[in-house]
Design a protein around this motif. Structure first.
Motif, short mmCIF file in Angstrom:
data_model
loop_
_atom_site.label_atom_id
_atom_site.label_comp_id
_atom_site.label_asym_id
_atom_site.label_seq_id
_atom_site.Cartn_x
_atom_site.Cartn_y
_atom_site.Cartn_z
N TRP A 8 0.83 -1.20 0.00
CA TRP A 8 0.00 0.00 0.00
C TRP A 8 0.87 1.26 0.00
CZ3 TRP A 8 -0.02 4.24 3.11
CH2 TRP A 8 0.58 4.15 4.37
N VAL A 47 -2.00 -0.01 8.13
CA VAL A 47 -3.10 0.78 7.58
C VAL A 47 -4.11 1.14 8.66
CG1 VAL A 47 -5.09 0.69 6.02
CG2 VAL A 47 -2.87 -0.12 5.24
N ALA A 48 -4.34 0.22 9.59
CA ALA A 48 -5.33 0.48 10.65
C ALA A 48 -4.95 1.67 11.52
CB ALA A 48 -5.50 -0.77 11.51
N LEU A 52 -7.12 8.25 8.40
CA LEU A 52 -7.86 8.63 7.20
C LEU A 52 -9.19 9.25 7.58
CD1 LEU A 52 -5.74 6.80 5.80
CD2 LEU A 52 -7.59 6.02 4.29
N ARG A 53 -9.52 10.36 6.94
CA ARG A 53 -10.82 10.96 7.19
C ARG A 53 -11.92 10.06 6.66
NH1 ARG A 53 -9.53 15.35 2.76
NH2 ARG A 53 -10.12 14.19 0.89
N ALA A 54 -13.10 10.19 7.21
CA ALA A 54 -14.23 9.39 6.77
C ALA A 54 -14.66 9.85 5.38
CB ALA A 54 -15.39 9.54 7.74
N THR A 69 -14.84 1.61 0.12
CA THR A 69 -14.39 2.56 1.15
C THR A 69 -13.39 1.90 2.08
OG1 THR A 69 -16.26 1.98 2.56
CG2 THR A 69 -16.54 3.88 1.08
N ASP A 70 -12.85 0.76 1.68
CA ASP A 70 -11.89 0.03 2.48
C ASP A 70 -10.66 0.91 2.77
OD1 ASP A 70 -10.75 -2.69 3.45
OD2 ASP A 70 -9.23 -1.94 2.05
N LEU A 71 -10.20 0.88 4.02
CA LEU A 71 -9.08 1.75 4.42
C LEU A 71 -7.84 1.49 3.58
CD1 LEU A 71 -9.27 1.78 8.35
CD2 LEU A 71 -9.79 3.65 6.78
N ARG A 74 -8.30 2.81 0.00
CA ARG A 74 -8.21 4.27 -0.10
C ARG A 74 -6.78 4.76 0.14
NH1 ARG A 74 -11.73 6.61 4.10
NH2 ARG A 74 -11.47 8.58 2.98
N ALA A 75 -6.10 4.14 1.10
CA ALA A 75 -4.71 4.53 1.37
C ALA A 75 -3.82 4.28 0.16
CB ALA A 75 -4.18 3.79 2.59
N THR A 78 -4.09 6.92 -2.59
CA THR A 78 -3.89 8.32 -2.22
C THR A 78 -2.71 8.94 -2.93
OG1 THR A 78 -4.84 7.93 -0.02
CG2 THR A 78 -3.44 9.88 -0.27
#
Length: 535
Positions: A8, A47-48, A52-54, A69-71, A74-75, A78
């Motif tokens: 990631w 990643v957890a 990250l903003r919602a 919308t998985d963290l 999205r990461a 970016t």
């Protein structure tokens, strides 16, 4: 690739990262060159743990099946894969993620996503493989838009049609390099476009950025391989006609090649193919004088021999990546699907000898059978493939490791190289870094080379991003002042905008803004890339 997982935060696959003995050996080489380097290893946060903003928007029900919308998703969408991206990821600086990652399955899905986003004023960042090194896939939009989506074309990954008579294929834009070649192999055809990012980049990305492939001459830019393109814009679909050539006005394909997703989303293209090469020959030519090595390379570029590889490593590059201390090494290669190529290699070597070149290792002829010695070319090629992974490992150890490239005419190259080395040296001193700057030619033309520079320097953890930005600014100014281009094949993105704006003629800027307004009236596509609205 089965069994492997994309990183990631950095380049390529997690399983292929530099670890263990390779990491130790890499650190030892750096200490030999830069004994004061602090090579304490740092690790990217899980990643957890990223803040990250919602997501600021919910997709309509009709598109929800395409959206993530998985963290981790999205990461990973970016940033691209430049040094500054890797450093920010290592520090957990992932403050502007896309609100949604959207993966269309059909062209109609692309149309529907653009319609929804245009109606809501949502920024759309077209995304191929995410290998951009110029901020081209980054949702760097501040508060100008209520939300941003990363439009990942990875599911549009098929060769749809092959025309063996014309040697062309209709190919979806989201296909990655290896999958594309696998699908063409049954026809014994190849696109023959192999950038360093080949494994992790897509056809659409190559087209949108006017990518350059591995081959040094003739059909090396993706531009030359395009027969026609299909592009979804907010104003409608553009489909150019399949033709070997046309004089009917400005080329519609040229409008979208290099447009970096600001005018539309490339969904498929007819691409010119080639028969797979059968005959190959190569050699590594060593020089004791770099100026004579440049002269030899120019002679080959202007000879009409058109080698597939004509990569000149300057003395520092040759030492670092091929283990050869000299006045430079010229890596030569020829290939053909039709005929033996040893005579072409022999003539190129003869030109090199006219300029003081020598072959300490035997050249490789057309017969691929039988064992052969490992050459400087092989050593460099292995290093080339590992470079991005090694860059990540060094970035995690506070090193500044990054590249930049350009193109210039032969008459301007000596002054350009000197100006770049001077600017880089001054910038390194200004940021209190110690390092070296290398140069190699990635491509050569009859009228000029494409110099590709590398910076390897000590940094301070927490400051390497600011240090690199200052160096990058200095060398970019030097490139333009010396008559070069701000980029030969890495595109503009957001990071090259200040220099692209200076390089681009003013009337072209006016035309590009007008075209953008006509094709993307809401200005939702890749905001900040190439052009801004007229103030």
């Amino acid at each position: 690739m089965a069994g492997k997982h994309r990183s990631w935060w950095g380049w390529g696959h997690v399983e292929d990262a530099v670890t263990g003995a390779e990491a130790t050996a890499l650190a030892d080489r750096v200490r030999t060159l830069l004994p004061d380097a602090d090579l304490t290893a740092h690790v990217a946060p899980p990643v957890a743990d990223l803040a990250l903003r919602a997501p600021r928007v919910d997709p309509p029900a009709s598109l929800a099946r395409l959206c993530s919308t998985d963290l981790a998703d999205r990461a990973a969408h970016t940033h691209g894969k430049a040094f500054r991206d890797v450093v920010r990821n290592l520090r957990g600086d992932v403050h502007d993620p896309p609100d949604l990652v959207v993966r269309p399955m059909t062209e109609q899905d692309v149309v529907d996503v653009l319609d929804w986003c245009a109606g809501r004023g949502i920024a759309v960042i077209p995304y191929g493989g995410g290998s951009s090194v110029v901020g081209g896939v980054e949702p760097r939009i501040d508060d100008a838009y209520p939300a941003a989506v990363s439009l990942d074309l990875g599911r549009l990954d098929r060769v749809l049609e092959v025309d063996p008579t014309s040697r062309a294929a209709r190919i979806q834009a989201g296909v990655f390099g290896p999958a594309l070649e696998d699908q063409l192999r049954r026809y014994d055809l190849t696109l023959r476009h192999f950038p360093q990012s080949f494994e992790f980049s897509t056809l659409g990305g190559w087209l949108a950025t006017r990518a350059g492939g591995h081959y040094a001459t003739v059909l090396t830019h993706i531009d030359d391989l395009v027969e026609s393109m299909r592009v979804v814009t907010p104003a409608g679909i553009s489909q150019s006609r399949r033709l070997p050539g046309s004089g009917a006005g400005p080329s519609p394909d040229r409008l979208f090649l290099g447009s970096e997703g600001v005018l539309g989303v490339i969904t498929e293209a007819w691409m010119r193919l080639q028969d797979r090469p059968r005959w190959r020959a190569g050699a590594s030519v060593h020089f004791t004088d770099y100026d004579r090595a440049v002269a030899a390379t120019r002679a080959i570029a202007q000879s009409g021999l058109y080698p597939s590889n004509c990569r000149l490593l300057d003395p520092v590059e040759a030492l670092l990546n091929a283990g050869v201390a000299s006045g430079g090494v010229l890596v030569l290669g020829f290939e053909s699907a039709d005929h033996p190529v040893t005579p072409w290699l022999d003539r190129a070597v003869e030109l090199c000898r006219d300029h003081g070149g020598a072959l300490p290792e035997p050249s490789r002829g057309d017969d691929p059978s039988g064992p052969r010695q490992r050459t400087a070319a092989d050593a460099w090629r292995s290093a080339f493939l590992r470079m991005p992974y090694q860059r990540d490992a060094l970035a995690a150890r506070s090193m500044i490791v990054e590249t930049f490239e350009t193109a210039c005419t032969w008459d301007r190259f000596p002054a350009l190289r000197a100006a770049v080395l001077d600017a880089a040296g001054e910038a390194l001193r200004a940021v209190a870094a110690t390092g070296v700057v290398t140069c190699r030619f990635t491509h050569v033309y009859p009228d000029g080379p494409a110099p590709y520079f590398g910076v390897y320097a000590t940094g301070r953890w927490g400051a390497t991003l600011a240090q690199w930005d200052q160096i990058k600014h200095a060398v970019s100014d030097a490139l333009l002042a010396a008559g070069g281009t701000i980029t030969h094949h890495h595109a503009v993105g957001r990071d090259h905008r200040p220099w692209y704006d200076r390089q681009r003629p003013d009337p072209v800027a006016l035309a590009l803004r007008a075209t953008k307004s006509a094709l993307d009236p809401s200005w939702i596509l890749n905001p900040g890339v190439l052009v801004d609205p007229a103030s």
